[in-house]
Design a protein around this motif. Structure first.
Motif, short mmCIF file in Angstrom:
data_model
loop_
_atom_site.label_atom_id
_atom_site.label_comp_id
_atom_site.label_asym_id
_atom_site.label_seq_id
_atom_site.Cartn_x
_atom_site.Cartn_y
_atom_site.Cartn_z
N SER A 75 0.82 -1.20 0.00
CA SER A 75 0.00 0.00 0.00
C SER A 75 0.86 1.26 0.00
O SER A 75 0.54 2.25 -0.67
CB SER A 75 -0.92 0.00 1.23
OG SER A 75 -1.67 1.19 1.31
N PHE A 78 2.00 1.83 -3.46
CA PHE A 78 0.89 2.40 -4.22
C PHE A 78 0.80 3.90 -4.01
O PHE A 78 0.67 4.68 -4.97
CB PHE A 78 -0.42 1.73 -3.81
CG PHE A 78 -1.65 2.41 -4.33
CD1 PHE A 78 -2.01 2.32 -5.66
CD2 PHE A 78 -2.45 3.16 -3.48
CE1 PHE A 78 -3.14 2.96 -6.15
CE2 PHE A 78 -3.59 3.81 -3.95
CZ PHE A 78 -3.93 3.70 -5.29
N GLU A 79 0.88 4.34 -2.77
CA GLU A 79 0.82 5.78 -2.49
C GLU A 79 1.98 6.52 -3.15
O GLU A 79 1.81 7.63 -3.68
CB GLU A 79 0.81 6.03 -0.99
CG GLU A 79 -0.48 5.65 -0.29
CD GLU A 79 -0.59 6.22 1.10
OE1 GLU A 79 -0.45 7.46 1.25
OE2 GLU A 79 -0.78 5.45 2.06
N GLU A 82 1.39 6.70 -6.94
CA GLU A 82 0.36 7.69 -7.23
C GLU A 82 0.90 9.10 -7.08
O GLU A 82 0.65 9.97 -7.93
CB GLU A 82 -0.83 7.49 -6.29
CG GLU A 82 -1.62 6.21 -6.53
CD GLU A 82 -2.41 6.25 -7.82
OE1 GLU A 82 -3.17 7.20 -8.03
OE2 GLU A 82 -2.24 5.33 -8.64
N TYR A 104 2.37 -5.67 -4.66
CA TYR A 104 1.95 -4.40 -5.26
C TYR A 104 1.39 -4.61 -6.66
O TYR A 104 0.32 -4.08 -7.00
CB TYR A 104 3.11 -3.41 -5.30
CG TYR A 104 2.87 -2.25 -6.23
CD1 TYR A 104 2.01 -1.22 -5.87
CD2 TYR A 104 3.46 -2.19 -7.49
CE1 TYR A 104 1.75 -0.16 -6.73
CE2 TYR A 104 3.21 -1.15 -8.36
CZ TYR A 104 2.35 -0.13 -7.97
OH TYR A 104 2.10 0.90 -8.84
N TYR A 108 -2.38 -3.53 -6.86
CA TYR A 108 -2.52 -2.12 -7.21
C TYR A 108 -1.96 -1.72 -8.58
O TYR A 108 -2.28 -0.65 -9.08
CB TYR A 108 -1.78 -1.25 -6.17
CG TYR A 108 -2.21 -1.43 -4.76
CD1 TYR A 108 -3.40 -0.88 -4.30
CD2 TYR A 108 -1.41 -2.13 -3.85
CE1 TYR A 108 -3.80 -1.03 -2.98
CE2 TYR A 108 -1.79 -2.28 -2.53
CZ TYR A 108 -2.99 -1.73 -2.10
OH TYR A 108 -3.36 -1.88 -0.80
N GLY A 109 -1.09 -2.54 -9.14
CA GLY A 109 -0.22 -2.04 -10.19
C GLY A 109 -0.73 -2.09 -11.61
O GLY A 109 -0.02 -1.71 -12.53
N ARG A 112 -0.21 1.00 -13.78
CA ARG A 112 1.03 1.75 -13.71
C ARG A 112 2.29 0.92 -13.91
O ARG A 112 3.37 1.47 -14.03
CB ARG A 112 1.13 2.47 -12.35
CG ARG A 112 0.06 3.54 -12.17
CD ARG A 112 0.30 4.39 -10.93
NE ARG A 112 -0.68 5.44 -10.78
CZ ARG A 112 -0.61 6.63 -11.37
NH1 ARG A 112 0.42 6.91 -12.16
NH2 ARG A 112 -1.55 7.53 -11.20
#
Length: 273
Positions: A75, A78-79, A82, A104, A108-109, A112
């Motif tokens: 996480s 991720f932050e 971003e 990740y 989340y990825g 990106r």
């Protein structure tokens, strides 16, 4: 260099150098972003944007007493991604950082991340369990916990010997490399280091490996005395939809440092493939 204040108030230290396609480096336990110096310089000179952070509790980031677990690590990445608006990024993780990368990427990825590289990684799981009978026994990790909690300075000095394969006949021992490892380790939080042992040994990345569809390169030394390749790399590759495995005879766990030229060239070839 920068500091990102995360949603829980933790301050995450990171380096962000150059222009071009971003390469994001994730360090191992109990180190810091400094462990990637040889890769940062190499790829910066190849025209890439190079980014590396100190995991929470490690290096110059906040010495957190909570959140020292793999889900929180992912996480935090991720932050960071971003905040820096990273696109088409390639994430490269060593050891514990390899687990962080694949968690990740899976969670989340998707928007990106272009590719992932796992070096000497702890994936899919290190701990010996009923479903992972060839893993490392819990007693080994309990000893790491005990030594970290009660004898950290000396233990970190001793740990560099098998880490870099300096106990092998003919090894070219570098005191400076050992000192630099120790320096990085002692910068971090003893509590975060203690908690991270559970994160790197007990986290199960099987589903993460199955879920990612991006190209993933696994690189592992066959003389890795810290993370045995037979129960990690050779198993992890079987779960990937789009994976490639390179095994290096005689290379140690610390091969990004001791064998930087070979690894950097192989990473570049994978990026360009």
């Amino acid at each position: 260099m920068g500091i990102l204040k995360l949603k829980d108030g933790t301050e995450l230290y990171y380096k962000d150098l150059g222009q071009g396609q971003p390469l994001v480096f994730h360090h191992g336990w109990p180190l810091s972003s400094d462990d990637w110096d040889l890769q940062m310089m190499y790829f910066l000179n190849k025209g890439f944007r190079v980014i590396a952070h100190d995991r929470r509790g490690h290096g110059r980031s906040t010495q957190t007493s909570e959140g020292n677990d793999m889900d929180t690590y992912a996480s935090d990445v991720f932050e960071l991604a971003e905040a820096l608006d990273l696109k088409n990024a390639i994430h490269i993780g060593h050891s514990t950082g390899g687990g962080e990368v694949i968690r990740y990427a899976a969670k989340y990825g998707a928007k990106r991340i272009a590719k992932a590289i796992l070096i000497s990684a702890v994936t899919p799981i290190m701990l010996k369990t009923e479903s992972n009978p060839n893993g490392v026994p819990m007693e080994v990790f309990d000893e790491i916990r005990l030594q970290t909690a009660t004898n950290r300075a000396q233990y970190f000095r001793d740990f560099t010997i098998p880490f870099f394969g300096y106990n092998r006949e003919g090894a070219k021992v570098s005191q400076a490399v050992m000192d630099n490892w120790w320096r990085q380790g002692m910068m971090g939080s003893i509590k975060a280091h203690y908690d991270c042992i559970k994160a790197f040994s007990e986290s199960d990345f099987t589903q993460d490996l199955k879920d990612v569809v991006i190209p993933v390169l696994i690189m592992h030394g066959q003389d890795d005395q810290i993370v045995p390749y037979e129960t990690t790399a050779e198993i992890a590759i079987t779960y990937l939809k789009n994976g490639k495995l390179i095994l290096y005879p005689g290379f140690s766990h610390g091969m990004p440092t001791t064998e930087a030229e070979i690894l950097n060239n192989d990473i570049l070839s994978f990026i360009n493939s």
